[in-house]
Design a protein around this motif. Structure first.
Motif, PDB file in Angstrom:
ATOM      1  N   LEU A 172      11.996  24.131  41.041  1.00 16.86           N
ATOM      2  CA  LEU A 172      11.114  24.467  39.927  1.00 16.86           C
ATOM      3  C   LEU A 172      11.751  25.477  38.977  1.00 16.86           C
ATOM      4  O   LEU A 172      11.485  25.465  37.774  1.00 16.86           O
ATOM      5  CB  LEU A 172       9.791  25.017  40.458  1.00 16.86           C
ATOM      6  N   ASN A 231       6.298  29.121  34.213  1.00 19.05           N
ATOM      7  CA  ASN A 231       7.562  28.601  33.720  1.00 19.05           C
ATOM      8  C   ASN A 231       8.651  28.863  34.759  1.00 19.05           C
ATOM      9  O   ASN A 231       8.370  29.341  35.860  1.00 19.05           O
ATOM     10  CB  ASN A 231       7.906  29.213  32.360  1.00 19.05           C
ATOM     11  N   SER A 281       4.657  19.744  37.877  1.00 17.08           N
ATOM     12  CA  SER A 281       5.490  20.830  38.402  1.00 17.08           C
ATOM     13  C   SER A 281       4.714  22.139  38.478  1.00 17.08           C
ATOM     14  O   SER A 281       4.913  22.950  39.390  1.00 17.08           O
ATOM     15  CB  SER A 281       6.736  21.001  37.535  1.00 17.08           C
ATOM     16  N   GLU A 282       3.823  22.366  37.527  1.00 12.37           N
ATOM     17  CA  GLU A 282       2.987  23.567  37.584  1.00 12.37           C
ATOM     18  C   GLU A 282       2.088  23.549  38.817  1.00 12.37           C
ATOM     19  O   GLU A 282       1.908  24.577  39.483  1.00 12.37           O
ATOM     20  CB  GLU A 282       2.148  23.673  36.318  1.00 12.37           C
ATOM     21  N   LEU A 323      10.482  23.119  35.690  1.00 12.22           N
ATOM     22  CA  LEU A 323       9.586  23.886  34.819  1.00 12.22           C
ATOM     23  C   LEU A 323      10.287  24.265  33.523  1.00 12.22           C
ATOM     24  O   LEU A 323      11.513  24.426  33.494  1.00 12.22           O
ATOM     25  CB  LEU A 323       9.103  25.152  35.536  1.00 12.22           C
TER      26      LEU A 323
END
Length: 505
Positions: free
Chosen positions: A186, A201, A133-134, A191
């Motif tokens: 996200l 985040n 996801s980052e 996140l």
């Protein structure tokens, strides 16, 4: 925790594609990689290091706004940067081609890593899904830059490349929708709530989504305003996250700014390594080793435009220290003596006004105040190479407050909260000794954003949104509306028959 995670990338060699339509041959997809779970952090670090492009965007694209200029100084800096200042660029401009290539590299490396995760035995591992996801966020950020700067580009989300079927071109609205959808997911589920410094985040995603919505009418056209969405997102960040407005403006840019609670998303730098590099002082100042230390011998390039410098309306404003102007002295208080363009030995003096007859194409080497945002407290840390240790903020909490203020102002120009938020940022909670603004107008809001975020990469974005892009400013005449978008580089058009040039080029 300073940079320990991201510096792993330096030992992880990456050779990725630099264009959206070129096959990304990368060790990120090597069959020998990702046999152990701990290898994925190295791969993610390699994704984050592609953000080194941000420094080029801040300066090379920033030179198209009214905050800075790269003038030719005799034979120095002579090239395509002067056309960027004058809004006279075309599809063959080397600097703009470099920005397209750099952003494309972020996308390509992100795609390669995401594919590597999906093809691994750890693809369903919860920790690895967060790492994935980052990488998606970094890719979404790159596509945000594409939406903002180039508009109509291919949407490529895979490292698989078919030379016989190059990518199709997508519209600006389609790229916008992709970024929006990615950031919405996200910021809600994918996140984590918090992260160690240098990693993103859910609030990082919310902040970028607010920035996307802030410019919705620019990207999608009049009638597509998202002011309420900006107000909602920024309120969620203010109430849910741990970010704060630093009382000390200098702390946000100091060599140890990894301790700042204001930075939401940064280009993490370290002078020990080659990428990413904070070479802000190299871009701007000349030889100031006697003032800052042995590393401060720069390339004497970017300088602030006189009108922008004078837009700071209070001489007590600590933010003025982000510029190096006037006579220069060494660490002992002695005048720094150097040879000027006329061959005269005298005190080095950076003038606010440009003394040469042709400021764009033949400026004096001492013309113009220089960028010193990362030098306000001197050079700190252990300098090893040419780059500074200071991280370069991309998104910070001050912008969350200013975005909310703008959204509230657009909804209701008499909003008391909007004025309070702007003054909160302006005065740094009362620690910046400037007068408080009595009221807000669009021009006041734009000027205050300029003072707060000078030389941080957002001035072009702000001027376009406030409809001040085509006006004349120092050494630039009125320019055509087509320059709100950069052209697709001609080399891209030539290599991909699916691409059509942006209107007007």
């Amino acid at each position: 925790m300073k940079k320990i995670f991201l510096l792993l990338a330096i030992i992880y060699s990456v050779s990725a594609c630099t264009d959206l339509d070129i096959d990304p041959h990368s060790k990120l997809t090597d069959d020998t990689a990702y046999k152990e779970k701990n290898e994925f952090l190295n791969g993610l670090a390699a994704v984050y290091t592609t953000l080194g492009e941000w420094s080029e965007i801040v300066y090379k694209a920033g030179a198209s706004s009214d905050e800075m200029i790269f003038p030719a100084r005799g034979g120095d800096w002579k090239g395509h940067l002067q056309a960027i200042h004058s809004h006279a660029w075309d599809a063959d401009n080397d600097e703009l081609r470099g920005r397209y290539t750099g952003i494309s590299n972020i996308i390509a490396v992100s795609n390669a890593f995401i594919d590597a995760v999906d093809n691994s035995a750890f693809k369903n591992d919860a920790d690895i899904q967060v790492i994935r996801s980052e990488a998606r966020f970094v890719r979404a950020f790159a596509y945000f830059l594409m939406v903002d700067m180039f508009g109509n580009v291919p949407l490529v989300t895979s490292s698989v490349y078919d030379a016989n079927n190059p990518p199709k071109q997508n519209s600006r609205a389609e790229i916008y929708k992709f970024v929006e959808d990615e950031l919405k997911e996200l910021s809600t589920a994918a996140l984590p709530e918090t992260s160690v410094y240098g990693r993103v985040n859910k609030y990082t995603a919310k902040t970028l989504l607010a920035k996307l919505y802030l410019n919705a009418e620019v990207y999608l056209g009049t009638g597509n305003a998202k002011w309420q969405e900006v107000a909602t997102l920024t309120q969620e960040i203010m109430t849910g996250s741990d970010y704060v407005l630093e009382d000390d403006f200098k702390k946000v840019f100091a060599w140890d700014n990894f301790n700042s609670k204001e930075i939401i998303f940064a280009m993490v730098c370290n002078s020990s390594y080659n990428s990413p590099e904070n070479i802000s002082y190299l871009f701007s100042i000349g030889d100031l080793r006697a003032k800052y230390g042995s590393f401060a011998s720069g390339w004497n390039g970017a300088s602030v435009l006189p009108t922008f410098y004078r837009s700071y309306d209070d001489a007590n404003d600590v933010r003025l220290e982000a510029f190096v102007v006037g006579p220069q002295f060494d660490t002992q208080g002695n005048p720094i003596i150097q040879t000027d363009d006329s061959g005269v030995n005298r005190q080095l003096t950076y003038t606010i006004d440009y003394l040469g007859a042709d400021p764009v194409n033949n400026a004096d080497h001492w013309d113009g105040g220089r960028g010193g945002k990362y030098l306000m407290d001197g050079i700190g840390g252990t300098m090893i190479e040419r780059g500074l240790n200071n991280d370069m903020p991309i998104l910070r909490y001050a912008d969350v407050l200013m975005m909310r203020a703008e959204a509230l102002f657009r909804i209701d120009p008499s909003s008391a909260e909007a004025l309070t938020l702007v003054n909160q940022v302006r005065t740094r909670n009362g620690h910046n000794p400037v007068y408080t603004l009595p009221s807000l107008t669009a021009d006041v809001l734009l000027a205050e954003r300029g003072r707060e975020f000078a030389w941080e990469g957002w001035r072009r974005n702000d001027q376009i949104r406030f409809d001040k892009w085509g006006i004349a400013w120092d050494f630039k005449t009125v320019s055509d509306a087509k320059y709100k978008l950069f052209p697709i580089p001609q080399v891209q058009i030539d290599s991909n028959p699916n691409l059509k040039q942006n209107d007007g080029y």
